[in-house]
Write a protein that holds these residues in place. Sequence first.
Motif, PDB file in Angstrom:
ATOM      1  N   HIS A 164       0.809  -1.219   0.000  1.00  0.00           N
ATOM      2  CA  HIS A 164       0.000   0.000   0.000  1.00  0.00           C
ATOM      3  C   HIS A 164       0.842   1.269   0.000  1.00  0.00           C
ATOM      4  O   HIS A 164       0.379   2.320  -0.410  1.00  0.00           O
TER       5      HIS A 164
ATOM      6  N   TYR B 250       1.713  -0.946   5.155  1.00  0.00           N
ATOM      7  CA  TYR B 250       0.334  -1.405   5.022  1.00  0.00           C
ATOM      8  C   TYR B 250       0.214  -2.328   3.832  1.00  0.00           C
ATOM      9  O   TYR B 250       0.832  -2.075   2.787  1.00  0.00           O
ATOM     10  N   TRP B 251      -0.558  -3.355   4.011  1.00  0.00           N
ATOM     11  CA  TRP B 251      -0.795  -4.330   2.955  1.00  0.00           C
ATOM     12  C   TRP B 251      -2.296  -4.452   2.793  1.00  0.00           C
ATOM     13  O   TRP B 251      -2.997  -4.866   3.715  1.00  0.00           O
ATOM     14  N   GLU B 252      -2.743  -4.071   1.615  1.00  0.00           N
ATOM     15  CA  GLU B 252      -4.185  -4.020   1.367  1.00  0.00           C
ATOM     16  C   GLU B 252      -4.754  -5.428   1.207  1.00  0.00           C
ATOM     17  O   GLU B 252      -4.237  -6.234   0.429  1.00  0.00           O
TER      18      GLU B 252
END
Lengths: 614, 614
Positions: free
Chosen positions: B224, B230-232
């Motif tokens: 992300h 962040y990892w969507e």
Amino acid sequence: MKLPSAAVAGSLAARQAIDYNSAPPNLSTLANASLFDTWRPRAHVLPPFGHIGDPCMHYTDPETGLFHVGWLYSGAAGATTDDLVTYHDLNPNGGQFILPGGKNDPLFVFDGSVIPSGIDGKPTLFYTSVSYLPIQWTVAYVRGSETQSLAVSYDSGRNFTKLEQGPVIPSPPFAVNVTGFRDPFVFQNNQLDALLDSAPGTWYAVISGGVHGEGPSEFLYRQHDPDFQYWEELGQWWHEPANSSWGNGDWAGRWGYNFEVANVFSVDDEGYNNEGEVFTTIGAEWSLDPIVPQVSDFREMLWAAGKVSRENGQVKFTPTMAGYLDCGKSAYAAAGKELPASSVASQKSGAPDRFITYVWLTGDFYGTANFPTPQQNWTGALLLPRELSVGNIHDVVNNELVHETGSWRVASECSGVTELTTLKQVIAREALAALTSGKSFTEAGRKLDSAGVVPFERVPESKFHVITASLSFPKGSRGSDLRAGFQILSSEHESTTIYYQFSNESIIIDRTNTSAAARTTDGIDSRNEAGPLRLFDLLRDGEEQIETLDLTIVVDNSIVEVHANDRFAVSTWARSWYAGSREIRFFHDGEGEVTFGNVTVYEGLYDAWPDRSA
Amino acid sequence: MKLPSAAVAGSLAARQAIDYNSAPPNLSTLANASLFDTWRPRAHVLPPFGHIGDPCMHYTDPETGLFHVGWLYSGAAGATTDDLVTYHDLNPNGGQFILPGGKNDPLFVFDGSVIPSGIDGKPTLFYTSVSYLPIQWTVAYVRGSETQSLAVSYDSGRNFTKLEQGPVIPSPPFAVNVTGFRDPFVFQNNQLDALLDSAPGTWYAVISGGVHGEGPSEFLYRQHDPDFQYWEELGQWWHEPANSSWGNGDWAGRWGYNFEVANVFSVDDEGYNNEGEVFTTIGAEWSLDPIVPQVSDFREMLWAAGKVSRENGQVKFTPTMAGYLDCGKSAYAAAGKELPASSVASQKSGAPDRFITYVWLTGDFYGTANFPTPQQNWTGALLLPRELSVGNIHDVVNNELVHETGSWRVASECSGVTELTTLKQVIAREALAALTSGKSFTEAGRKLDSAGVVPFERVPESKFHVITASLSFPKGSRGSDLRAGFQILSSEHESTTIYYQFSNESIIIDRTNTSAAARTTDGIDSRNEAGPLRLFDLLRDGEEQIETLDLTIVVDNSIVEVHANDRFAVSTWARSWYAGSREIRFFHDGEGEVTFGNVTVYEGLYDAWPDRSA
């Protein structure tokens, strides 16, 4: 700070050696714990010793009907009460019912709230588990620093056992760059149930915080399963632009950059009501420009009432009025809870369902004051419990004073007279009754029309007393430079002046001359306290007159609470030094007339901690 | 298990005292570390001592071009290689580059993968941080037991420093009752970029697991932000019903209940290609009914190729063919990585971009075998590196053998002849070249048409050798009871039989007579290994004939890898005891004829660990 109880006992000799009839030395040179009694309150909630942090984790135990009052205390500790007057420590020496140091909370346990019949039907604590530092809205947020975890009590609240699992809310909403994400507050609400098509009795939680560059927020969650494992993210149901204010800021300070300790509850004219008007109380954090990392200049304890609606599928809270829950600069982090009519305390007093809140009074200005804490061996307290409900002001003249974005709203208007609605906040009925049940004396009413002080004819026996009075002002006072009120904790050396000031419609606590110790010792705050209170024009028997100022001043040694007109409070420390600083005086300044009536002094207060040995 | 290196050195006397020309005692009665050399391989990857866990965390260091091979080792340890043949421990005594015990991983570090140029442009490890137990698909999932965290290496991979923050993926998708949620595998993929409108070069991650009551899944995530914070969540891009199988289960076992160690990569006929066909390798876990808590009866190391599409906004992986990456019951937890043409190894060999995978070979059957591990002082190894690419089988007769849901797909059909596509997997070219570069001898080809064994004329000098051979079968063999192959590690006391069996189109490794030690000692597995391999009908010069079976058998002391036709592998332990168990024999059983050709034995293998002292 947790100090061994031996430190208290061992200091008795030192405590007795201090001469309160002479000017104080630099108090930081005294022996540890030697000041333990000097400013110790009697009627307030605080641990046996050490530092009290935020109040939180209150609940009524469904099995006993006892109300549990909690506070942060290197973990959290608490006490039970069956009357909101006297308290009983849950654990010996005020020990903790939860400690940090688990896998979820290696650093700290922060504020939480309790579902009285939660997991296994037992009191279930939903709290912020802290793993990383730093945490403050002024610095970059460390991911995972604050998570929300569960603990359950199987022994009537003496211990809360953490679930052997990770947090139930392991992070803020995805990729939201929060300023804070803590202090989960659980509540039930019929309006939300209806708007969200929830099962009746569903639990909700607000988590306090904000978004970097955007402003403070309450993050709303909904219970997802009977085990309270999952909490459905419902977004920022309340968000305000960074550093914005309610109206021009006169009546409710600033929303600031980050919310803390948000409570959400619904009340009506009587007290707590699941279908009543929705209120929130919040701590707002802000600073003046330029913002200095790790420094939050201001913390304000605010309330707001609001309209709850659903827009584009999302539930929103929109304030309709807002104000200060307490205007004291050291008053913050209020934590409240529904107190049902079925509780032991309410059964005894005949009270209906209520929402009771305890405001924290930091003793060292949030850790920034260089107060002689080792010498005192305790710091901070909780203010007296307050009942919050919907308040009404009747027969208000419909003039420009009414039509401002303030800490009230116009409930109805008809032919020049309006009724206003606001947050009613009063000292809990049981506590107030107990405070005013002892020996009392009445000071003759009088009218003052020139600047000066007039001593009461009688001096209270101690620094533990309540003063009640009604001050009436003629119409012409509005806009004048008139100030009127009382000097308390007074002597030839010291005095604390509490007065209403028309020029900015405020109640002031002038602490310039409060403490001789402030002249010798760092960390004894002598700054003024101030808070806004509008005395409306009322129609009485066809005549417009300025609303009477009804004061209740609680003096609990160093703690002073000033309550006015069932809708205002300002609380602070007034650390008088001299044994003789007990006098009370009428106070008048500026031009104009004030009539003091119903002036009564109630002596002695009460001992909130009958189990504790001296 | 991490043992001090002194334990190895101190056991030299005991090691030399064992007589491999006599029947073994109960090996569990021997001195610790006395069996260190007995079954130690030369050419395989394993730590200097102790237990090797899953391979993982491989990468090519952009600064050095060295390929790093990692494995779990009470934390994780690793080695570098510049040729896929010899390896150099990253740390002295094979010490760890990451250890558990941090705030995110108080219990364990589980598998992870590396972004070569990640945070600060440095190798960045994305791994499963473990906080709570138990963890297994057969029991209730403990929330928060597995989270995904980051660590960065600033010293060429010798240490990975954990970020001072919480996990970057702190939980599975909301309220999904997972069976597992671990082993994040990062990859880049042009097809996903296009389907999801991602910036080119975006990283994705699959996390392995499944859902209780529903079945195994790969959870897909997308990078992300440039800091990989962040990892969507893109959902379960691949999910299979619980305990279902590909087709009738003959060709790719069962999908089971939970996936582990999923890799995703794209390859073409040459090797790794970001725009190639998308493959995944997975470990599948399952049990027979009734499922016993804490027991996973079966673990299968599978692969699948699939179509990637977007449906209702969600990206989906839909298998088009699937098979075993290795059919050995102890072969599991493969971990691969893109090895770019620019790596030192590929520069030297002239190889293009490749996808290289290392399969784990558990030495004690996943901890369940009562193997005399203290006596051996090590357990487990990684199988030889394999190159994975798209394989083609040309000129296949278009009969019913082709039209089955199998480990191949029909790439094209024209006038009775088809071309099949499958996963090509071969020993990495450098390793194979090195294995076959030493002294060798050729065994004369021969035709056998009756049951029996025929010893090779020459006996290899050691238990370290490679056998290559081509076995041809007449058309009539299909459906017969013919079995043909080799006996290896043979003597009058012991033998291990490897053969193709037409009745169920399988390669078998019969270990019934493999080890005299199995008769005295627990935990020395003598069960058969078996794996399916279909020899298709091919059109050669206008004639239909059964595809030739091309075998490469690597014997590395106790480790036997059987590779066939560039698309099959079955690997296992064959722990012969006697020093003389080095003979090789032709093997024939049942009715029919087999022609053995191109039979060559390469002696000695190579020492993969030139730096390690004995």
